[in-house]
Scaffold this motif. Structure first.
Motif, PDB file in Angstrom:
ATOM      1  N   VAL A 355     -44.972  -0.249  22.463  1.00 26.76           N
ATOM      2  CA  VAL A 355     -44.319  -0.566  23.746  1.00 26.76           C
ATOM      3  C   VAL A 355     -43.158   0.384  23.987  1.00 26.76           C
ATOM      4  N   GLY A 356     -42.325   0.576  22.957  1.00 30.85           N
ATOM      5  CA  GLY A 356     -41.187   1.484  23.095  1.00 30.85           C
ATOM      6  C   GLY A 356     -41.622   2.905  23.392  1.00 30.85           C
ATOM      7  N   GLY A 357     -42.696   3.357  22.727  1.00 32.47           N
ATOM      8  CA  GLY A 357     -43.195   4.715  22.956  1.00 32.47           C
ATOM      9  C   GLY A 357     -43.673   4.921  24.377  1.00 32.47           C
ATOM     10  N   MET A 358     -44.388   3.940  24.919  1.00 30.75           N
ATOM     11  CA  MET A 358     -44.876   4.087  26.294  1.00 30.75           C
ATOM     12  C   MET A 358     -43.736   3.970  27.306  1.00 30.75           C
ATOM     13  N   VAL A 359     -42.709   3.185  26.999  1.00 32.00           N
ATOM     14  CA  VAL A 359     -41.538   3.119  27.888  1.00 32.00           C
ATOM     15  C   VAL A 359     -40.835   4.471  27.921  1.00 32.00           C
ATOM     16  N   PRO A 393     -45.347   7.645  18.472  1.00 28.45           N
ATOM     17  CA  PRO A 393     -45.779   6.328  17.996  1.00 28.45           C
ATOM     18  C   PRO A 393     -47.055   5.834  18.661  1.00 28.45           C
ATOM     19  N   VAL A 394     -47.330   6.305  19.883  1.00 24.42           N
ATOM     20  CA  VAL A 394     -48.543   5.861  20.569  1.00 24.42           C
ATOM     21  C   VAL A 394     -49.767   6.522  19.953  1.00 24.42           C
ATOM     22  N   MET A 395     -49.688   7.813  19.690  1.00 26.60           N
ATOM     23  CA  MET A 395     -50.801   8.512  19.046  1.00 26.60           C
ATOM     24  C   MET A 395     -51.131   7.876  17.699  1.00 26.60           C
ATOM     25  N   VAL A 396     -50.086   7.585  16.923  1.00 32.96           N
ATOM     26  CA  VAL A 396     -50.287   7.009  15.594  1.00 32.96           C
ATOM     27  C   VAL A 396     -50.716   5.554  15.693  1.00 32.96           C
ATOM     28  N   GLY A 397     -49.962   4.769  16.466  1.00 31.58           N
ATOM     29  CA  GLY A 397     -50.181   3.327  16.511  1.00 31.58           C
ATOM     30  C   GLY A 397     -51.497   2.936  17.145  1.00 31.58           C
ATOM     31  N   ALA A 398     -51.855   3.561  18.271  1.00 30.91           N
ATOM     32  CA  ALA A 398     -53.113   3.206  18.925  1.00 30.91           C
ATOM     33  C   ALA A 398     -54.298   3.577  18.056  1.00 30.91           C
ATOM     34  N   THR A 399     -54.202   4.694  17.348  1.00 31.72           N
ATOM     35  CA  THR A 399     -55.272   5.096  16.432  1.00 31.72           C
ATOM     36  C   THR A 399     -55.429   4.076  15.311  1.00 31.72           C
TER      37      THR A 399
END
Length: 537
Positions: A355-359, A393-399
């Motif tokens: 959430v923080g990464g996309m914000v 964090p989005v690249m890592v977390g979503a994967t």
């Protein structure tokens, strides 16, 4: 309650990789990560390095604009269509073998492109590159999923994401140096030694992991239906952005064909004994949310970043190498933040970092929507750095959410799903934001031309140039052209481009906000939870 806990522990023990004996090279997690990173770097670098070589290829081989576009589109189509099937091949026959075949084929196809003397051969071998790249990418994730203990998987994926981010962002710099000082062929030849290194390391280090309940049969009809659906979808997106437009009946016909084929594929998956993509995967809300999040992230990132290179080269007049250097804050933040993001996700779970990464990504997009023709390097660097900080964090977390919530025997399919979501999102972002940009340019150009007081009617060719932000060199050489009028025309083209780019970035920012909402539905992979739970006992 006790029996349920026992079942969960049994499943975790089956899905978690067995520890590698100390001191052994074969199957060592960190050496395996280094090996797959070398192969993935080759594919990720190729995604952006080729764009720099396209003008030189066009000039050397006498290619048309459509030919040059298909150097990229042919690769993209092959990659997107084959990713999930390639992941299933890895699940069925082993990710080590699939990875090694992918590395070898990608390097060989790259060398063949460098030796090609016609544009048709370049395009044909680019399609082969895409097919072999599709084998390589899901296999790399499958190997990480099988090699690393669940509690260390996020860190591994963080480093994996760092390699992809650095390679993608570094492509324009390396490509610019190679094209300027060697040749366009060198952009492809450079993959050959990298591929040889990845193959040699893979033969020595990688270990073939097979889940106990790995698939034994192959869903041929499912492959055909899914491939047809993905082809129709990507083809419609490409042609809508390239030539047809979104109002054209042909665009909607291909989109309708894609929807029908996806529906037929989904129906068939409920009937076949060993489906290509078990639809039960999507009963996992976190996995489904992670897939949607990956599409939206790629839409905002790749679609928005598409305009940045035109802004730097067209509006600011920078060379390809200098443009790549201006993007170093983005690259640097992704390199630094990806492993950190992996550690944070391991400790706190993916939801808050995602959430923080996309914000942060949304803030960066809205910030870049305010770029002007004379924005300084410092301001640009702040927004680029913030974008890299948000994306990591989005690249890592979503994967991790996608791969970690899938059973081990479907890790290849999950890796293919993650990559396919990224390709579809990037294609949609480039096409949709391109249409937004084009519409804004069309609505503003005539007014800007009139407001500038240019004493000749607006030229449609200059309006087309405003979509790329570059002033055609023949403007200054036109009969009766004075430096003052040429300067006004240049200002109109740049101002109109920046206005369209601003609207495109605003739309990308809205999509990033939507992605932040989707990220609320993610959670740590089931097997990681089991491992974490065991660690506390």
């Amino acid at each position: 309650m006790t029996s349920q806990t026992t079942v969960e522990k049994e499943r975790a023990s089956q899905d978690s990789p067995s520890p590698t004996p100390a001191g052994g090279l074969r199957g060592h997690p960190w050496f395996s990560l280094f090996t797959v990173a070398v192969g993935v770097m080759m594919v990720a670098l190729d995604g952006t390095i080729v764009a720099i070589a396209n003008p030189a290829i066009q000039k050397d081989l006498g290619a048309s604009l459509a030919d040059v576009q298909w150097i990229t589109n042919g690769y993209l189509l092959a990659l997107a269509v084959a990713l999930i099937t390639a992941g299933k091949l890895g699940d069925r026959f082993g990710h080590r073998q699939t990875f090694l075949i992918g590395v070898t084929g990608f390097a060989a196809a790259s060398g063949a492109i460098g030796l090609s003397q016609s544009i048709s051969l370049v395009i044909a071998f680019r399609v082969l590159q895409g097919l072999f790249g599709a084998l390589l990418m899901p296999a790399a994730l499958g190997l990480l999923r099988a090699t690393f203990p669940a509690e260390k998987l996020n860190m591994a994926i963080g480093i994996w994401g760092m390699v992809i981010g650095a390679s993608t962002a570094g492509g324009p710099i390396i490509g610019g140096l190679l094209v300027e000082h060697v040749s366009w062929q060198s952009v492809f030849f450079v993959n050959v030694p990298v591929g040889v290194l990845a193959l040699a390391l893979g033969l020595v280090i990688l270990k073939d992991h097979r889940a106990q309940n790995a698939p034994r049969s192959f869903d041929i009809l499912g492959i055909l239906l899914l491939s047809g659906a993905m082809f129709s979808l990507i083809w419609a997106i490409i042609k809508a952005g390239e030539k047809w437009g979104w109002a054209d009946g042909r665009t909607w016909a291909w989109l309708a064909a894609s929807a029908v084929l996806f529906a037929a594929f989904a129906f068939w998956q409920t009937r076949v004994s060993e489906p290509l993509v078990p639809l039960g995967l999507f009963r996992s809300v976190p996995l489904s949310a992670g897939t949607v999040l990956m599409v939206l992230m790629a839409f905002a990132f790749m679609g928005g970043l598409f305009f940045v290179t035109f802004y730097l080269q067209g509006v600011h007049g920078l060379s390809p190498v200098d443009s790549g250097l201006r993007l170093l804050p983005l690259t640097a933040m992704m390199i630094v933040s990806s492993p950190v993001a992996g550690a944070l996700i391991t400790k706190f779970g993916p939801r808050v970092p995602l959430v923080g990464g996309m914000v942060l990504t949304a803030v960066a997009m809205f910030g870049m929507s305010r770029l002007t023709t004379d924005t300084g390097t410092l301001t640009m660097s702040i927004w680029f750095a913030l974008l890299g900080l948000g994306l990591a964090p989005v690249m890592v977390g979503a994967t991790e959410v996608i791969v970690g919530n899938a059973p081990l025997e479907l890790s290849g399919v999950a890796g293919g799903l993650q990559q396919a979501a990224m390709q579809v999102g990037g294609s949609l972002g480039t096409a949709v934001l391109g249409a937004v940009m084009s519409s804004k340019v069309s609505s503003d150009f005539a007014g800007n031309w009139k407001e500038a007081g240019i004493p000749v009617p607006p030229d449609p060719r200059l309006e087309a140039a405003a979509e790329f932000g570059a002033v055609p060199p023949e403007v200054a050489k036109a009969p009766g052209m004075t430096p003052e009028i040429a300067g006004r025309i240049s200002d109109v083209i740049h101002d109109t481009f920046v206005s369209g780019m601003g609207l495109a970035f605003t739309v990308a920012g809205v999509v990033a906000v939507l992605a932040a909402v989707v990220a609320l539905f993610t959670k740590r992979g089931q097997n990681a939870d089991a491992a974490a739970g065991g660690a506390h006992i």
